[in-house]
Design a protein around this motif. Sequence first.
Motif, PDB file in Angstrom:
ATOM      1  N   ASP A  43      37.652  38.813  44.558  1.00 52.87           N
ATOM      2  CA  ASP A  43      36.283  38.282  44.583  1.00 52.87           C
ATOM      3  C   ASP A  43      35.394  39.047  45.566  1.00 52.87           C
ATOM      4  O   ASP A  43      35.852  39.431  46.647  1.00 52.87           O
ATOM      5  N   TYR A  44      34.158  39.194  45.202  1.00 54.43           N
ATOM      6  CA  TYR A  44      33.091  39.821  45.998  1.00 54.43           C
ATOM      7  C   TYR A  44      33.140  41.348  46.013  1.00 54.43           C
ATOM      8  O   TYR A  44      32.210  41.980  46.498  1.00 54.43           O
ATOM      9  N   LYS A  65      34.244  38.240  40.360  1.00 50.91           N
ATOM     10  CA  LYS A  65      34.296  36.831  40.799  1.00 50.91           C
ATOM     11  C   LYS A  65      35.206  36.107  39.815  1.00 50.91           C
ATOM     12  O   LYS A  65      35.016  36.211  38.603  1.00 50.91           O
TER      13      LYS A  65
END
Lengths: 283, 437
Positions: B308-309, B410
Amino acid sequence: MFLQVLYEGLTMGSIYALLAMGIALVWGVMNILSFSQGEFMMVAMYLTFFFNKLIGWDPILSMPFVIVAMFLFGLCTYKLIIARALRGPILSQRLVTFALGLVLINGMTLLAGGQTKSITGLMFYGDIGLSFLTVSKQKLLLIITSLIVTGLLFFFMNKTKMGKAIRATSQDKEAAGLVGINTEIAYMVTFGICAAIAGAAGCAMTYYYYFMPGIGTNFMIFGFIAVCMGGFGSIGGAFIGGLIMGVIDLFAGTYLSVSYKYLAVSVIFMLIVTFRPKGLFGR
Amino acid sequence: MKKKALAALLCMALTTGLVAGCAGQPESSGSTSQRSSEQPSGNKTPETVKIGLMVSLTGNGVQAGEECRALAEIFEDIINNKHEGVSLPFAEEEGLPNLGGAKVKFVVGDQSMPDIALNEAERLITQEKVIGFCGNFSSATTKTVMVPAEKYRCIVLSEGTSNTLNQAGYKYYGRSFPGDDLFIQNTFEYLDDMNKTQNAGIKKIALVSEDSEFGTNIGKVEMAAAEKFGYEVVENISYSSIATNVTSEVLRLKKANPDAVIMSSYATDALLFMSTFKEQNYFPKMLFGQRGGFMASDFTQNLGTDSDYVLTTSRWNSDMNNKAAQTIAKLFKDKTGITLLGDTLTSVWDGVVLAALANQAGSTDADAIRAVMAEGLQLDPADDPFALEGYKYAENGQNEHGNAIIVQYKDMVLSTVYPKAGASRETLYPAKAWNER
C-alpha cells in the motif's frame, strides 16, 4: 545506532557463517569446493515453503524434517554424483558441484516456477523493543539457528565416533582406512552434514527472505570469502569469518557509504590472505 | 562386403543431399555468412510471420517471462483467428490481411544475460527467420540484441528505457513508450503537482538505484532533474541488485529522513527493501518506484497490503477507461489468474505493433517496415489498449507519441493517479506508518 548496526551485522554474519561452515567442512574433509551449497540452501527454502503450503507448518516446526530431508538428499547426491566424480580428473571433481548447482536452479524453476515466494503467518513476528536496540524476531531466529548448528557441529565432530572418523579421514585418508575407518562412509556422511547445515540455514532464512530459484547464487560468493577469511578446513574459522564479513558489511555501508561496503569486505579479505595466507584459523 | 554396402549407401545419401540442396537453392535464403545484406524472410509473402519474443528463461526475470509468453499466446490467437466484437488489432480477420492472411507466431528466445541475448537473437534471425523482436528487454540486453539486428537488418522494438539507446545511431531500433528522461520528468512534474494541489510539502528527496545500467542511468537523470526542479537530494544510494541485505541502505535513509524516496530496483531487491523497511519500522511519506520490481506481479503477491501507498511510473494500467485495455486485461486474467501489468503488456504489445507495421508495409522487409515506422502506423485508436495518439518513430527510434502515467498500490490494486485526466482516484498521501496501518 552503533548497537543496532552491530546486531544487524551479526545477523548477516550468522547467515554467511552457516553457508561457510558447510563449504569449510566439505573442503576440509574431501578437498571439494561445494559450489552448490547456496543451491542446497535454496532447495531447503522451497521444502520449507511446501511444508507450509501443504500442511501449514511454521518453518520452525518443519526445520527438523527439512534438516533430515536435506541430509538424505546430501547422501544421495554423494553416492550418485560426487563419489563417481572423485574417481575422475581433478577438474571434474572441482566443477561437479558447480554443475549440480545449475541443475538444482533450473530444476526448481521447472518444478515451482520463477515467481518469488515467501512464507506468511509466521509464529515469531515483529520486534522486541529495547530502549537502545530494536531486535527483529525473524532475524533473532537466524542468529539462534546459527549458534545451535555451530554448537551441534562442534559436538558431533569432537565427541562422536563418526565425527572423529571424519576428522581422521580428513587428516590422512589412507591411514584412516588402514586403521579400519570406512572412509567412503565418512565422505558420504560429511556431504550429508553439509547439505543438512544448508537445510537449517534455508529453513531459518524463510523467516526473513523472499526467495526464488537463483537466491543461493547471491549468497555463495560471500560464503566463500568467509571461508577464506576464517581458513579453509576450519569450521570455527568459517563461523568467525562469516561474522566478521557481516559486521564489516554493515558498518562500512552505514558509516562510510553503501558503495564501499563490498570494497571494505574485499580490502579486509585481501589483508587477511596477505598476512595469513591460510586464513585466520587455517592450518 | 558390409563396408562396401555402407560406403555405397553414404554416397547415395550425399548425392541425394547435394541434389536436394541445389534444387532448393532458389527458395532458400542462403548461408548465414551471406545474410548480412539480406532480410531474413525476404519480400515474398510468407505463410507465417515469426516475431522473436525475448524473455528471461533463467534468473530473476523468469516470472515476467512466463507472463509475456502467456500474453503472446493470447495475441497469437486474436490475430490468427476471427474474434468478432473484440476491440484488438486484427481480431476481425484471420492473420495479416496485407500479407495474404499470414499467421503470426511468437518465437521465444532467452535474454537472461546480455551475451545470451546476443546469441539467441542471432539464432532467431538466422535459423527461425524472425522479422523482428519484442520482449521484456533491459537496456543492456537491447544493446547486445542490436548487434545482430543491425548486421542482419531486423527490427527491434524494445522498451529498455536508457537514453543511450536513442543516441547510439541504430537504424532498425524503435521504442514505442517513453525513455528514462520522460518518465523522470513526469515523476518530478507529479511531485510539483502534489506540492501544489495537495500541499504535500515535499522538498527533500532520496534516490536509491541499483547499480546496473538500468538503475545507474535512471540515477543520473534523476539527479539532473532534481536540480532542475529544485529538490534537495539528501541521500543518493547506489546498491547491488544481488545484495543479500540492504539494512545499511535503509538505516541511511532513516537517518536522512527524506520526504520522498525514489527507487529503481528489480523484483527481488525491491521486495528485500520492503521487508527491511518494515523490519526497521521505517516508511517515507512517499515511496516512488521507477517500474522494474515495483511493477512486477511478484510485488503484490508477496507483500499483500504491505505494498500500500507505493507509487510507480507506468506505461499502462488496467483501470484505463478503454475497451481494448479492459478486453486484454480480462483475457489475461482468465488465462493466468494474474492481473496484467503494464510492463508485461508493453513487452508483447511491441510484437503486435511489429506485425501491424509489416502488414501496413505489405512486406516483411526491414527497410519497408522502418519506412512505415517513420511515416506512422495507422492503427485504429479503439484497438489500442494504450490509447496512444499514434506510433510514429523518429530517426533515433523514439515514438513521438509515447506516454507515461503514475499509479499507486492500495489493497493490492494499482490505480492511476496521474495525469489527472486519466486518474481513477487521488494519491493517498502521506503514507501511513507501519504501526498505523
